[in-house]
Each structure stands twice: as C-alpha cells, then as structure tokens.
Enzyme design. Structure first.
Site, short mmCIF file in Angstrom:
data_model
loop_
_atom_site.label_atom_id
_atom_site.label_comp_id
_atom_site.label_asym_id
_atom_site.label_seq_id
_atom_site.Cartn_x
_atom_site.Cartn_y
_atom_site.Cartn_z
CD GLU A 135 -2.95 -1.08 0.04
OE1 GLU A 135 -3.09 -0.01 -0.59
OE2 GLU A 135 -3.57 -2.13 -0.23
CB CYS A 195 -6.75 -2.99 5.98
SG CYS A 195 -7.01 -4.77 6.10
CG HIS A 253 -4.36 -5.28 1.58
ND1 HIS A 253 -4.58 -3.93 1.50
CD2 HIS A 253 -5.20 -5.74 2.54
CE1 HIS A 253 -5.51 -3.59 2.38
NE2 HIS A 253 -5.91 -4.66 3.02
#
EC number: 3.4.19.3
Lengths: 200, 200, 200, 200
Positions: free
Chosen positions: B78, B141, B165
């Site tokens: 991310e 998350c 992820h």
C-alpha cells in the site's frame, strides 16, 4: 494400467507453458499405473496428426490432456469438446482457422469420459481451487481434446479421456494484473486427477 | 533492529485470515533483526487503541502491518492511508462507521514510509506476483495503517511503516470463483519485504 | 417470414429479466417479417414442454431465444448448446438437476444455425459491444437452446435457430460491482440480430 | 452560480475520451447555474498550469473534473486525491514521472469537497450504476483533482471540487472484453452530479 498425460509447448509469447512444466515434474508411476508423458505442439495440424497415432500405439487406459488457460484463477476440468477450430491468434505454425471443423462428418461435440465432477471434488478436498469448465475454447486445446475423444470413439476403445486447464504460474504473472498459481500446486492437482480417474 | 509485524484475526465469515497465518509461520529472526509478531483484532476501536501502545512500547525500527484483500490476485504494497473510516460491513464488534475520521484534526493522509517500490521489485525478482496499491480501502486495514503512521509522526519516531495486503489462500477460494495464492508464497513474500525494508 | 423471439421470466432473485424486457419492446414487424414474442419460464421442464410445441405450431423461419447472462459485459451470441442439465441453483420450480441429459439418445451438442459471426459483426458495426460465446452454460438457457435445435433437427425443419445472452441492465447493477448495459441498447441489438439473420 | 466542468482529450491510443464527449453534450445551464466547459490536456504539466489559472479566473462555485477510467463498470465519484505523480504510461507529452510530488511542501492528500455520497445516491436513484472510489490513481486524473483542491485550499476559496471517473463508452469497447456504458448515460450522470452538488 497406462496413463497418457500431455502438456503443451509455450505459445502466445510466453516463455514456458505451465501445463508441460507440471507434466514433466510428475513421477513415472502413480498408484501402480505407468505414466507416458508427452509434450504437444501448439498447432492445429500437429495435434490432429500426433494424438491419434499416440493413442492407438500406446493404448492407454487413461488420457489426460492438459493446457494453459491464462486468466482463469483455478484448475478447470473440461466437460465437453466441440468440432470447430476458430481463432484470431495464429497457432505456432501461423495457422489461423475460422470456423472450420476439426474432422469432417464427425459429431458436433464429445463429452469428456473422465469423472469430471469427482476430479473437481477430489481437488477441493486436497485444498486446490478447482471447477468444472463448460468450454475448452476453440483453439488448439479444444482441438486436442476433441481429437482424443473422437479417436477413442472411432477406434471403439475403452480409454477414458479428458482435458484439464491450468492457470498461469507465478513467474508468468509478475507483470500481468491477473491470477496465478504455484507450479507445485498444479503438479499436485495432476496427481489427484490421475488417482481419482484410476479409481473411477 | 526490531521489526513489528502484524496480521489480523479472521473476519467477513472466513475461518482463517491468511495475513496472520503467514505472520505466525515466520521465523523469530530475519537478517539479524528480531521479529515481534502480533495478531490484531478486526475492530476500528481495537487497532486505534492497541497499535499506538504497541509501537510506543516496543519501539520497532520497522512496522509491517498485513491484512487480507480477498479478490486481489497478488501481493499488494500500500502506498497511502487516508483519514476515514467508512464501511457497510460491520467490524468484528458490529461497528459500522460512515465517513468518520480516524483521528480528529489529523492530516487527510499519510504515505507509507516503507520502500514500497523496492519491495514490489524484490518480490517480482523472487517470482512472487506483486504490485503497488493506491488504496488500502476505508475498513480496518486502512485504519491500522493510518494509525501506525500517525502514531510514528506524532511521536517523532524514525520507524518506517507500511501495509501489505495479501490474497485469499487456496483453502479460502475452494468454492469462490476468484484468485488465490499458496500460503507458503505469502510467508516468503513477508520475508522478502522485511529483508528489503531492512536494507533500505 | 415469421420470427419467433423469446425472453425469460426473472430468476435468481432479480425483479426483472432484461431478455424479456427487450423482447416485449420490439416492434411487431421487422424487415417485413412478423415477430412472435413469447416469455419462457425459467424451468427445465417448462422449456422442454413449451418450445417444441411453439416451434411446431408456429413454424417460424427464424428462432431467436434470448436470456440474461449477469456478469457478462456485452451481447454474446452462443455458438453451441450441449445435452446436459447441471445446476446448483434451483430453477423457478425448485428443480436442481445434476448432469442429466436434456433428451435421452440425442446428440451431445448442436451448433447454432443462426449466422453467429455475421450477427456479432453487424452488432459491432452498430457500435454495440458483442462477442461469440462458446458456452451457454448448463442451466435453463442452454436447455432452451438445445431443445429448439433438437426439435428443428428431429422435425427436419429448415428453421434457423440460436441463442443470444444479454448483460444485466443498469437498474439490476445499481448495488452490484459488475458490468451492465442500457435496455435500449439490448432492444437495438435484437433488431440488428433479426435483420442480419433474415438477410442470411 | 457557476460550474466549471472539465473532460480530458483522448489518451492511451483511444480515438475519443468519453469524459469530454459527455461534457460537450451538456446544456449551457443546469438548475439556473452557468456551465463553463473545458477540455484538459492529458499532460501532468498542462493540468498543473491550466487548472489553477482557470479556477482563479472563473471563480466557479463548483468544480467537477471528469476523466475516463477504462475497465471500471460504473460511474465512480472519487473520494481523495494524493500528492504523487507515478506512471509507466507516458502522458500525451511523453512525460513518465516516477513517484514525484505534484506540488512540493503540500499535503499528502485532499479529500473531495463535493458531496460524494449524495452524488452516488442520486445516481443510483436515477438508475445509473455508481460507486464511491477510493483512488483516482497516480496518473493525470489524480494530478488534476489534487491541483484543483490544492488551488482552492491555498486561495482560501469556498469552491466545492471533486472528480468523477467514467467507463469506456460502447464504441471504445467493441473489440475489448471489458465493461462499457452508453454515452447518453454519462451525460445524464453529469447532470445528476451537478444538480446534487448545487443543492448541497
């Protein structure tokens, strides 16, 4: 018992074909049955010439053809092969058939004689994502499946036959956005499919 | 050197969470760095309470949070966490926030301080399908990632932090049509991510 | 000239079926041919009873069956119907067949006798996204297509027949993540398909 | 009231850009507000130069930027823009930025000031498939959105601003396998978005 299991050479710009990479990693014997492993060319002409000869000469009890279905996320066991060759992507000889029959005066389709549903069930029990597929496409994979089933039907053999499609493996999907699977998982899937088919 | 690496408990009807299954299979030390492994609850309240305390108390050099992104076909690192909690799916305490800030009077977003691109490059070199992701969503998350980066920023710490992820693992995808990955591959991906971040 | 064109009733929890919504919006005549419009039930039993009677009684020159293929992004013209009923989703009578033949002692498959490729080409020229499909599935749509082609073959009729699958329309996709199409576009697609088939 | 609404020129090998095709089909006035319609270049430099000038000179009450998100199946209203330019696809000037900030010493992100959720709700009520998106990517669309929001923030203006992504239109999807939408639907979506934002 003899099992003929085939994978394809690479095509479509890929450097490997996971179907053959998995076939060649299989042991020479599974559940007491001898494995005959062959790589097939990705040509409409080639599979129609080679497969009938291979089946008639080796007289296998079981024929499991396997091929790459890039983009599919799981192992798919094909239900049916249809009597057509149709593609916009050339095969490895540059042949681009449009709506041509594989064999003249032959049935429109053959259902797989492998225990399709039992294989899918056994794969899932082995924690391998799997599903029945209702189309093997109209490219060389379908031609191979149709050719094998037609050969067996015409020769009046008892041999069970069918086709398993496999996803890209990781190394093929590094710069593609789609799904992929570990090569070891595909090898394991083939073993499960062979064991299940032999028990059938 | 100390690395805090977390995974989540199961949520959304799943029996396992591959992010935690992979974390708990990691060794206790990688490239000379000590690993502190923690499972986080899938609750907005929980991660906002636990993570700041955990980071301040353990003073890690590196924080790698990991979570499940069912439906994604590859490992995604991310890029950014945004200051919002927004969900139609309740968290594991039944909380369903709509467009609420994670922290009042805090920035709209934080960029990951992990070497995002280097990790993706290293994963691909290790033949693991991976990509940069530009959204960690607006569920727990993202809240975890934002909370870690905000905590570190407010405390003036040097700690690098970010979020990875992971796809469903095979056993979660048996009766779903989407992509999945071998658990061993996810474990290997975490090791690559940790080694790459430590070198950075 | 007479054209029998059918759509289905809603199924699978949907409030409408775009295939029928489009059929009933068609004019009564296209290119001088009379349109006979019928709604079919989403039951394996129903289509096998109704369709043969309908075809034998109305003696159409052209049979275009249409159905909903939720999740597909474009108009798909089916190439082949296979002799199997197989579903995990019950039909509208609660019937859940597993690998049963539609008709005993009947061919494994029939190819559509519509000009499949010409229809796809004409649709694209009309700026309507379209493709050939190699599977109509194994649910009621495939059963309808197989039944029509089998009826025509057995009766020795000259009637051309085939199946067109259509996407969800907008109102069905409001809270689903997948593709959809304007209903007017589907109506227009049917007109193009009829005109193209009549010219063939 | 004045509304600045923009679409982009074509890029990525496409012949049209549906975002601009829809903007130029809008009326000159909606709900009493004057529409200022502009086409933006698909260049990182261009939008950073043009947009601030355009906003400061025209002093709109509302800025709705729109762009093409090929592959998405529905209208998506963007929640956030992030301070990064990162692409492997060159822009229309051949520029290929890697992880560069759009503006130095500026916030990591800005949330849209349009009523994002209300627009999505109104679109669905108008039977247009729509969703909130949590990433506008890191290409020129995101740069335009960030630039507008940053310009407005720095200038201390009251203007509401945001970004709407639209799918391919039918004619772009004729030979692509993915989703598409009627151009008229996109035009209608813009009208709904403008009306909803003006009421807010």
């Amino acid at each position: 018992m003899k099992v003929l299991i085939t994978g394809f050479e690479p095509f479509g710009g890929e450097k490997i074909n996971p179907s053959w990479e998995a076939v060649r990693r299989l042991p020479d014997e599974i559940a007491g049955a001898e494995l005959i492993k062959r790589q097939l060319p990705v040509t409409f002409r080639g599979v129609r010439e080679l497969l009938p000869r291979l089946i008639v000469e080796t007289k296998p009890d079981l024929v499991i053809l396997t091929g790459q279905a890039g983009g599919r996320p799981n192992i798919t066991v094909e239900r049916v092969a249809i009597n057509v060759m149709d593609s916009t992507m050339p095969d490895n000889e540059g042949f681009v058939p449009e709506d041509e029959p594989i064999f003249e005066r032959a049935p429109d389709a053959y259902f797989a004689t492998l225990p399709v549903k039992s294989i899918v069930k056994a794969l899932r029990e082995a924690k391998i994502p799997a599903a029945v597929s209702n189309t093997a496409g109209t490219y060389v994979c379908n031609t191979a499946m149709y050719t094998a089933l037609h050969t067996i039907a015409v020769a009046g053999m008892e041999t069970k036959a069918g086709f398993i499609h496999v996803p890209f493996v990781y190394e093929q999907a590094l710069d593609k956005p789609g799904p992929s699977m570990a090569l070891e998982t595909i090898v394991r899937a083939y073993e499960v499919a062979i064991r299940t088919s032999l028990k059938d």
